[in-house]
Design a protein around this motif. Structure first.
Motif, short mmCIF file in Angstrom:
data_model
loop_
_atom_site.label_atom_id
_atom_site.label_comp_id
_atom_site.label_asym_id
_atom_site.label_seq_id
_atom_site.Cartn_x
_atom_site.Cartn_y
_atom_site.Cartn_z
N SER A 19 0.84 -1.20 0.00
CA SER A 19 0.00 0.00 0.00
C SER A 19 0.88 1.25 0.00
N GLY A 20 0.53 2.21 -0.82
CA GLY A 20 1.30 3.45 -0.92
C GLY A 20 2.36 3.41 -2.00
N GLU A 21 2.58 2.25 -2.56
CA GLU A 21 3.62 2.11 -3.60
C GLU A 21 3.11 2.65 -4.93
N VAL A 77 -3.92 -3.57 -1.23
CA VAL A 77 -3.42 -4.71 -1.99
C VAL A 77 -4.54 -5.71 -2.26
N ASN A 78 -5.50 -5.78 -1.32
CA ASN A 78 -6.63 -6.69 -1.50
C ASN A 78 -7.88 -6.00 -1.00
N ASP A 79 -8.85 -5.84 -1.89
CA ASP A 79 -10.08 -5.16 -1.51
C ASP A 79 -11.11 -6.08 -0.88
N GLY A 82 -9.94 -9.92 -3.72
CA GLY A 82 -8.73 -10.32 -4.41
C GLY A 82 -8.22 -9.30 -5.42
N GLN A 83 -8.83 -8.14 -5.48
CA GLN A 83 -8.40 -7.12 -6.42
C GLN A 83 -7.61 -6.01 -5.73
N VAL A 84 -6.73 -5.39 -6.50
CA VAL A 84 -5.90 -4.30 -5.98
C VAL A 84 -6.60 -2.97 -6.27
N VAL A 85 -6.77 -2.17 -5.22
CA VAL A 85 -7.43 -0.86 -5.39
C VAL A 85 -6.35 0.20 -5.66
#
Length: 380
Positions: A19-21, A77-79, A82-85
Motif C-alpha cells: 500500500s502506498g507504492e 493490496v486486496n479489496d 482479491g483485487q488491488v485498489v
C-alpha cells in the motif's frame, strides 16, 4: 534439494506490492466508471472514476484506451475480493503538492482555468491541487461580481502554502498591479502634452469622464468635452466607448484630457462672423434676471442684456423670452481676447416718431459682462 512446483515458480516470478507504492500498469479494459490495469501482480488493479478524478461526470472511455500505460498508486493490496485498489488522483495530488511547493518557493507565475466562482473568490486547479484566490486578491481594484472570470484562464502566484491544512492561496492582484505599473511607465514615456491619443471610457461621473489610455486614466472634465455646452456627461458618453482625445496637461501622474480640438474651435473665425454691426441669429440658451445668454453656435454664447431686449422697459428677460426661442439681434460689442459678445435687439428697432438716428444709437449700450459671466458661473 527439492524441486519447485510450477505454482511456486509462477508466484516467485510475480512481484510483491505494498500500500502506498507507485506502480506502472497497462490498461486492459475501460468502462465509463472504471479502469482495469495489469500491474504485473497476481491480481489486476482497479481504478474507479472517483479515484481517477474529482469530476464525477467524466466518461473514462474518453480519456484512456486499452494498451495505454499509466502510473498509479496502490491504496489496498486486496479489496476483499482479491483485487488491488488503485488511485491516480491522489498520486497526481502528491505530485501537484510538490509542484505547488516549488512554485511557492520560487514565486513562479502559474496559469490555470477558473473552475468555480465562489462567493468569496475563485477556485482553480493545478495538477489536481485546488487553489483558492480570495476576492481581495483577484484584482487591484474591488470587484463585486466575479462571474466574468468563470472558465477564464488566469495567471497568479502562490501566496500561502500549507499542505497540512490543505490551504493553498493564490494571488492575482500583485501581477495585475505590476503589469499596470509597467504599462503606466511605458505610457508616460510615450505621450506628451498636445498629443492626440485613443482611449476607452472607463467611468462617467457628474463632473467628467475617466478615459483609460492603456496604462493610466485621464480625466476628461465636463468643461473640456465640447466647445458647446454639455448638460451632463452621462448624456454624451457611455462606458466602453472609444475616443480620440487631446492630452491637454500632464501633471505628475495626472492627465487632463480635452475634446476641444483647435480645428473645430468656433472662435477661429468669430471676429469676422460676429463683427460689431453684424446681424446674427441664435437661440436663448439660459436666462438670468439681468439678461439672456444666446447661443449663436455651439461654443459661442452672447449676452443680450435686459436693457437691450426692447425699447420698452423689461423687468426680467423671462417676461418676454423663453429658453429655446430664436432671437435675431445686432452685435454691439465683440471682445475676441476674452471671448465675449454683446447683443442688442433694441438697436435694430425702428426709432419712434420724433427720435432721430442719433438718439436711437444713444440707447445702445456696450455691456461689461465680467460680473455677469461670474454670476452666471456661480449659478451653474
Amino acid at each position: 534439494m527439492s524441486e519447485l512446483t510450477f505454482e511456486q515458480m509462477l508466484e516467485d516470478s510475480i512481484k510483491t506490492i505494498h500500500s502506498g507504492e507507485v506502480v506502472e500498469g497497462t490498461v486492459i479494459d475501460v468502462k465509463a466508471d472504471e479502469i482495469v490495469l495489469n500491474i504485473g501482480y497476481k491480481s489486476d488493479g482497479i481504478l474507479t472514476r472517483s479515484e481517477y478524478t474529482n469530476d464525477s461526470s467524466i466518461d473514462l472511455t474518453t480519456v484512456v484506451k486499452p494498451g495505454d500505460t499509466m502510473e498509479v498508486k496502490v491504496l489496498k493490496v486486496n479489496d476483499g475480493e482479491g483485487q488491488v485498489v488503485l488511485t491516480y488522483k491522489r498520486l497526481a495530488a502528491d505530485r501537484g503538492n510538490k509542484r505547488i511547493e516549488e512554485a511557492y518557493n520560487s514565486r513562479e507565475v502559474l496559469k490555470a482555468t477558473v473552475t468555480q466562482v465562489l462567493e468569496g473568490g475563485l477556485s482553480v486547479v493545478v495538477d489536481e491541487v485546488r487553489i483558492f484566490i480570495p476576492a481581495s486578491l483577484v484584482s487591484d481594484t474591488y470587484e463585486r461580481d466575479l462571474s466574468k472570470y468563470a472558465g477564464q484562464e488566469i495567471e497568479f502566484v502562490i501566496s500561502e502554502y500549507n499542505p497540512k491544512r490543505r490551504r493553498y492561496i493564490g494571488d492575482r492582484r500583485q501581477l495585475v498591479a505590476a503589469q499596470k505599473a509597467e504599462l503606466q511607465k511605458a505610457l508616460f514615456e510615450r505621450i506628451h502634452e498636445g498629443d492626440v491619443v485613443e482611449g476607452v471610457v472607463k467611468n462617467v461621473t457628474d463632473f467628467g469622464a475617466f478615459v483609460d489610455l492603456g496604462g493610466a486614466d485621464g480625466l476628461l472634465h465636463i468643461s473640456e468635452m465640447s466647445w458647446g455646452r454639455v448638460e451632463h456627461p452621462k448624456k454624451v458618453f457611455k462606458v466602453g466607448e472609444q475616443l480620440k482625445v487631446l492630452i491637454k496637461e500632464i501633471n505628475g501622474s495626472k492627465i487632463a484630457l480635452s475634446l476641444k480640438f483647435d480645428d473645430a474651435n468656433p472662435w477661429r473665425d468669430a471676429a469676422e462672423k460676429y463683427a460689431i454691426g453684424n446681424i446674427v441669429t441664435g437661440k436663448v440658451a439660459r436666462m438670468t434676471d439681468f439678461g439672456a445668454f444666446v447661443e449663436l453656435e455651439p461654443g459661442v454664447d452672447a449676452l443680450l442684456h435686459v436693457s437691450q431686449i426692447s425699447r420698452e422697459h423689461v423687468e426680467k428677460p423671462s417676461d418676454v423670452l423663453s429658453v429655446g426661442e430664436e432671437v435675431t439681434a445686432k452685435v454691439v460689442d465683440f471682445n475676441e481676447e476674452e471671448r465675449k459678445i454683446s447683443l442688442s435687439v433694441k438697436a435694430m428697432l425702428v426709432p419712434e416718431p420724433g427720435r432721430d438716428t442719433e438718439d436711437s444709437d444713444a440707447d445702445v449700450v456696450s455691456v461689461d459682462i465680467d460680473a455677469v459671466i461670474a454670476a452666471q458661473d456661480q449659478e451653474d
